[in-house]
Design an enzyme around this catalytic site. Structure first.
Site, PDB file in Angstrom:
ATOM      1  N   ARG A  84       0.854  -1.185   0.000  1.00  0.00           N
ATOM      2  CA  ARG A  84       0.000   0.000   0.000  1.00  0.00           C
ATOM      3  C   ARG A  84       0.894   1.241   0.000  1.00  0.00           C
ATOM      4  O   ARG A  84       1.670   1.447   0.937  1.00  0.00           O
ATOM      5  CB  ARG A  84      -0.909  -0.018   1.236  1.00  0.00           C
ATOM      6  CG  ARG A  84      -1.748   1.203   1.360  1.00  0.00           C
ATOM      7  CD  ARG A  84      -2.684   1.210   2.565  1.00  0.00           C
ATOM      8  NE  ARG A  84      -3.270   2.536   2.640  1.00  0.00           N
ATOM      9  CZ  ARG A  84      -3.464   3.235   3.740  1.00  0.00           C
ATOM     10  NH1 ARG A  84      -3.163   2.717   4.928  1.00  0.00           N
ATOM     11  NH2 ARG A  84      -3.964   4.453   3.685  1.00  0.00           N
ATOM     12  N   HIS A 128      -3.161  10.903   1.167  1.00  0.00           N
ATOM     13  CA  HIS A 128      -2.652  10.613   2.509  1.00  0.00           C
ATOM     14  C   HIS A 128      -2.077  11.921   3.058  1.00  0.00           C
ATOM     15  O   HIS A 128      -0.894  12.043   3.341  1.00  0.00           O
ATOM     16  CB  HIS A 128      -1.625   9.487   2.464  1.00  0.00           C
ATOM     17  CG  HIS A 128      -1.387   8.805   3.784  1.00  0.00           C
ATOM     18  ND1 HIS A 128      -1.535   7.448   3.976  1.00  0.00           N
ATOM     19  CD2 HIS A 128      -1.015   9.300   4.993  1.00  0.00           C
ATOM     20  CE1 HIS A 128      -1.245   7.137   5.231  1.00  0.00           C
ATOM     21  NE2 HIS A 128      -0.914   8.256   5.875  1.00  0.00           N
ATOM     22  N   GLU A 173      -7.719   8.114   6.555  1.00  0.00           N
ATOM     23  CA  GLU A 173      -8.023   8.689   7.879  1.00  0.00           C
ATOM     24  C   GLU A 173      -8.514  10.131   7.819  1.00  0.00           C
ATOM     25  O   GLU A 173      -7.869  11.030   8.400  1.00  0.00           O
ATOM     26  CB  GLU A 173      -6.800   8.619   8.801  1.00  0.00           C
ATOM     27  CG  GLU A 173      -6.345   7.236   9.159  1.00  0.00           C
ATOM     28  CD  GLU A 173      -5.175   7.249  10.147  1.00  0.00           C
ATOM     29  OE1 GLU A 173      -4.862   8.301  10.731  1.00  0.00           O
ATOM     30  OE2 GLU A 173      -4.566   6.182  10.322  1.00  0.00           O
ATOM     31  N   ASN A 302      -7.965   1.235   9.915  1.00  0.00           N
ATOM     32  CA  ASN A 302      -6.681   1.340  10.610  1.00  0.00           C
ATOM     33  C   ASN A 302      -6.940   1.202  12.101  1.00  0.00           C
ATOM     34  O   ASN A 302      -7.817   1.881  12.646  1.00  0.00           O
ATOM     35  CB  ASN A 302      -6.017   2.705  10.366  1.00  0.00           C
ATOM     36  CG  ASN A 302      -5.527   2.861   8.931  1.00  0.00           C
ATOM     37  OD1 ASN A 302      -5.590   1.917   8.137  1.00  0.00           O
ATOM     38  ND2 ASN A 302      -5.035   4.043   8.600  1.00  0.00           N
ATOM     39  N   TYR A 304      -4.875   1.115  15.909  1.00  0.00           N
ATOM     40  CA  TYR A 304      -3.647   1.187  16.713  1.00  0.00           C
ATOM     41  C   TYR A 304      -3.911   0.943  18.198  1.00  0.00           C
ATOM     42  O   TYR A 304      -3.172   0.232  18.850  1.00  0.00           O
ATOM     43  CB  TYR A 304      -2.958   2.548  16.524  1.00  0.00           C
ATOM     44  CG  TYR A 304      -2.331   2.673  15.155  1.00  0.00           C
ATOM     45  CD1 TYR A 304      -1.045   2.224  14.923  1.00  0.00           C
ATOM     46  CD2 TYR A 304      -3.049   3.191  14.083  1.00  0.00           C
ATOM     47  CE1 TYR A 304      -0.468   2.290  13.661  1.00  0.00           C
ATOM     48  CE2 TYR A 304      -2.486   3.269  12.814  1.00  0.00           C
ATOM     49  CZ  TYR A 304      -1.195   2.814  12.614  1.00  0.00           C
ATOM     50  OH  TYR A 304      -0.628   2.879  11.365  1.00  0.00           O
ATOM     51  N   GLU A 379      -3.839  -0.556   8.160  1.00  0.00           N
ATOM     52  CA  GLU A 379      -2.673  -0.161   8.962  1.00  0.00           C
ATOM     53  C   GLU A 379      -2.796  -0.783  10.339  1.00  0.00           C
ATOM     54  O   GLU A 379      -3.869  -0.745  10.947  1.00  0.00           O
ATOM     55  CB  GLU A 379      -2.584   1.360   9.157  1.00  0.00           C
ATOM     56  CG  GLU A 379      -2.117   2.126   7.974  1.00  0.00           C
ATOM     57  CD  GLU A 379      -2.024   3.626   8.247  1.00  0.00           C
ATOM     58  OE1 GLU A 379      -1.768   4.039   9.403  1.00  0.00           O
ATOM     59  OE2 GLU A 379      -2.242   4.392   7.300  1.00  0.00           O
TER      60      GLU A 379
HETATM   61  O1  IFM Z   1       2.069   7.311  10.429  1.00  0.00           O
HETATM   62  C1  IFM Z   1       0.699   7.311  10.564  1.00  0.00           C
HETATM   63  C2  IFM Z   1       0.010   7.153   9.235  1.00  0.00           C
HETATM   64  O2  IFM Z   1       0.399   8.129   8.339  1.00  0.00           O
HETATM   65  C3  IFM Z   1      -1.494   7.247   9.411  1.00  0.00           C
HETATM   66  N1  IFM Z   1      -1.950   6.332  10.423  1.00  0.00           N
HETATM   67  C4  IFM Z   1      -1.259   6.329  11.687  1.00  0.00           C
HETATM   68  C5  IFM Z   1       0.241   6.184  11.465  1.00  0.00           C
HETATM   69  C6  IFM Z   1       0.975   6.158  12.809  1.00  0.00           C
HETATM   70  O3  IFM Z   1       0.762   7.341  13.502  1.00  0.00           O
END
Ligand code: IFM
Length: 480
Positions: A84, A128, A173, A302, A304, A379
Site C-alpha cells: 500500500r 494521505h 483517515e 486502521n 492502533y 494499517e
Molecule cells: O504514520 C501514521 C500514518 O500516516 C497514518 N496512520 C497512523 C500512522 C501512525 O501514527
C-alpha cells in the site's frame, strides 16, 4: 516436530488473505523540490517553528523517491502479497488544479511496474494528507471546491494507472485530518477551529464519493474503498458525564466518518453537543449523502489503540496521545483521553491492546451489518524506542509480539464461532515498511520493519522484517 509460533499463525490465515505492508508518500519520499513537485500544506506546516517534535524537516525523509529500487528489492524479499503506497497529489498536480506533472506520474508508473514485476499487488491511496499548497491556502477541506479538485485528480489517476492498480483507497483517515489538522492544529494546516472544523468532514466525505465515481468512470479494473481510523471507545467511569462524553467522542471519531459512507446518514450526537454540529449540517446540500454512500468493494480500517474518555478537559489538558504540543484548543475540549494503566505502552505511549481489535470488528458488524463490505486492515503497527544508527538487525521483539497478537486477535474474532463471525476480513497491512517521518513527531517514532539511519539513509531490516518474511513463507508452505 513441534510447529513454531509463525507456522501456527500462518495456519490461521484463510485462503486468499492478503498480507501486506503500507507506507505514505509524504512520510518517505523526500525529494520535495525534485522533478516539478509542488509544495503541500504539510511542507508549509512542518517548516513553521515549533510544529515538529524534533524540529526535523521532511525534505529528505527516507529519500524513497531516489531509492525506490532498493525499497522494491526489500518488498520483494519480504514476500508480501500487496504493497500500500500513496500518490503525492502535489507531485502529479503541483497546483492541485490544471496542469499535470508528467515526471511525477512517471515515478508512480515505474513504481507500479516494479511491484507488478515482483509479483506484488499495488494498493494505491490517492490522498494521505498532502494537499497541494494552493488548495490548502484557498481553504483546503473547509472549502467544498477541494472535493471537486480531488475528483479530477482521481479521474486522472484512474485513467493513467488503472490498468496497474489492484485496489484504490480514496482517502486515508479523514478523521485525523479533521481532528488533528483543522480542530486542534497539531497537524497541517494547523487550525484550531474545534467544532468549526466540521465542514472539513463533509468535504472530505464528498471527495470520497466523487472520487469513487471518478475512478469507476475512468478505469474498469481495481477495487475501490476508503481507509478510516477506528478505536473502540469506553468511558472512564460509570458517571453519566463520562459516559455521555465517551458517546460524543465515539460519534466524532468513529461514526462521523463511517456512518455516512456505509449508511448514508450522519450519526446522532449526544444532547450535550447537538448545537455544536450546526457547521456540519450547514455544509450538507441535497443529494450529498447519496453521493457519499457509494457502493464499495472493501472498507479499509486502521487500528492502533483503544480510547478511554473522561468528561472535562483533563488535569493536564495534554496533547492527543503521542503529540508534543499543548495547543490552546485542547484546553477548550469538553473531554480528555484517560489512561489505560492496565496495558503496556508503545514508544508513542499508546496502549497495547490487541483484544480491542477483535472488539472493534464486532462493533463494525453490529453497527453496519449487511452494509459492511469486506474489511481490509490497512494499517496496524507500533513504534518503539530504537537507536538512530545500527550495525546489524535490531531485535524488535516487542514489535513482533504486537503484530502477531493483533493479527491473531483479528483472525480469531472473525473465525467461525468467533465474536465477529460474519465479517469478511480480507487482509492485514503492517504499518510500516520503513522508519519514516512520523508527522508532528518527526523522526522520533520508529514504526518500520526496516531501520533507517536518517544521516546515511542506510536501510537495515529489523527482526520483525524477518518475522513477516517467515510468515509469508510459512503460509506458502501451509498451502502447498
Ligand atoms: O504514520 C501514521 C500514518 O500516516 C497514518 N496512520 C497512523 C500512522 C501512525 O501514527
Amino acid at each position: 516436530m513441534p510447529r513454531t509460533a509463525v507456522d501456527r499463525l500462518a495456519a490461521l490465515l484463510p485462503p486468499g488473505f492478503t498480507l501486506g505492508v503500507a507506507t505514505a508518500a509524504f512520510q518517505i519520499e523526500g525529494a520535495v523540490d525534485d522533478d516539478g513537485r509542488g509544495p503541500s500544506g504539510w511542507d508549509a506546516f512542518a517548516h513553521s517553528p515549533g510544529t515538529i517534535a524534533d524540529g526535523a524537516s521532511p525534505d529528505i525523509a527516507d529519500d524513497h523517491y531516489h531509492r525506490a529500487e532498493e525499497d522494491l528489492a526489500l518488498l520483494s524479499r519480504l514476500g508480501v502479497d500487496a504493497y500500500r503506497l500513496s500518490i503525492a497529489w502535489p507531485r502529479v498536480q503541483p497546483d492541485g488544479r490544471g496542469a499535470w506533472n508528467e515526471k511525477g506520474w512517471a515515478f508512480y508508473e515505474r513504481l507500479l511496474d516494479g511491484l507488478l514485476e515482483a509479483g506484488i499487488r499495488p494498493v494505491v491511496t490517492l490522498y494521505h494528507w498532502d494537499t497541494p499548497l494552493p488548495l490548502e491556502e484557498a481553504g483546503g477541506w473547509l472549502s467544498r471546491e477541494t472535493a471537486e479538485r480531488f475528483s479530477e485528480y482521481a479521474a486522472e489517476a484512474g485513467r493513467r494507472l488503472g490498468d496497474r492498480v489492484d485496489q484504490w483507497i480514496t482517502l486515508n483517515e479523514p478523521a485525523t485530518v479533521t481532528l488533528n489538522g483543522y480542530a486542534l492544529g497539531v497537524h497541517a494546516p494547523g487550525k484550531q477551529l474545534l467544532y468549526e472544523a466540521l465542514p472539513s468532514v463533509h468535504h472530505q466525505l464528498l471527495a470520497h464519493g466523487l472520487g469513487v465515481q471518478a475512478l469507476r468512470a475512468s478505469t474498469d479494473d481495481g477495487k475501490i474503498g476508503i481507509t478510516n481510523l477506528h478505536a473502540p471507545v469506553s468511558a472512564k467511569s460509570w458517571r453519566p458525564f463520562d459516559r455521555l462524553h465517551a458517546g460524543l467522542f465515539d460519534a466524532i471519531f468513529n461514526r462521523l466518518f463511517a456512518d455516512p459512507i456505509l449508511l448514508g446518514r450522519y450519526p446522532r450526537v449526544p444532547w450535550i453537543a447537538k448545537r455544536n454540529f450546526a457547521p456540519l449540517l450547514d455544509a450538507v446540500r441535497p443529494g450529498d449523502l447519496e453521493l457519499i454512500q457509494q457502493p464499495l468493494d472493501f472498507y479499509g480500517l486502521n487500528y492502533y489503540y483503544p480510547v478511554r474518555i473522561g468528561a472535562g478537559a483533563g488535569p493536564a489538558a495534554g496533547a492527543p496521545t503521542g503529540h508534543h504540543r499543548r495547543v490552546a484548543a485542547l484546553k477548550r475540549l469538553p473531554f480528555h483521553l484517560a489512561d489505560f494503566p492496565e496495558f503496556p505502552r508503545t514508544g508513542f505511549g499508546w496502549p497495547i491492546a490487541p483484544a480491542h481489535l477483535g472488539t472493534l470488528l464486532v462493533q463494525m458488524r453490529d453497527r453496519y451489518g449487511d452494509t459492511l463490505p469486506p474489511i481490509l486492515i490497512t494499517e496496524n503497527g507500533a513504534s518503539f524506542p530504537e537507536p538512530a544508527s545500527t550495525d546489524g538487525p535490531i531485535d524488535d521483539s516487542e514489535r513482533i509480539d504486537y503484530l502477531a497478537a493483533h493479527l491473531e486477535s483479528a483472525l480469531d474474532s472473525v473465525a467461525p464461532g468467533g465474536p465477529a463471525e460474519g465479517v469478511e476480513l480480507a487482509g492485514w497491512f503492517v504499518w510500516t515498511l520503513l522508519d519514516n517521518f512520523e508527522w508532528a513527531a518527526g523522526y522520533t517514532q520508529r514504526f518500520g520493519l526496516v531501520h533507517v539511519d536518517f544521516d546515511t539513509l542506510e536501510r537495515t531490516p529489523k527482526a520483525s522484517f524477518e518475522w513477516l518474511r517467515q510468515l509469508t513463507a510459512a503460509r506458502e508452505r501451509t498451502a502447498a
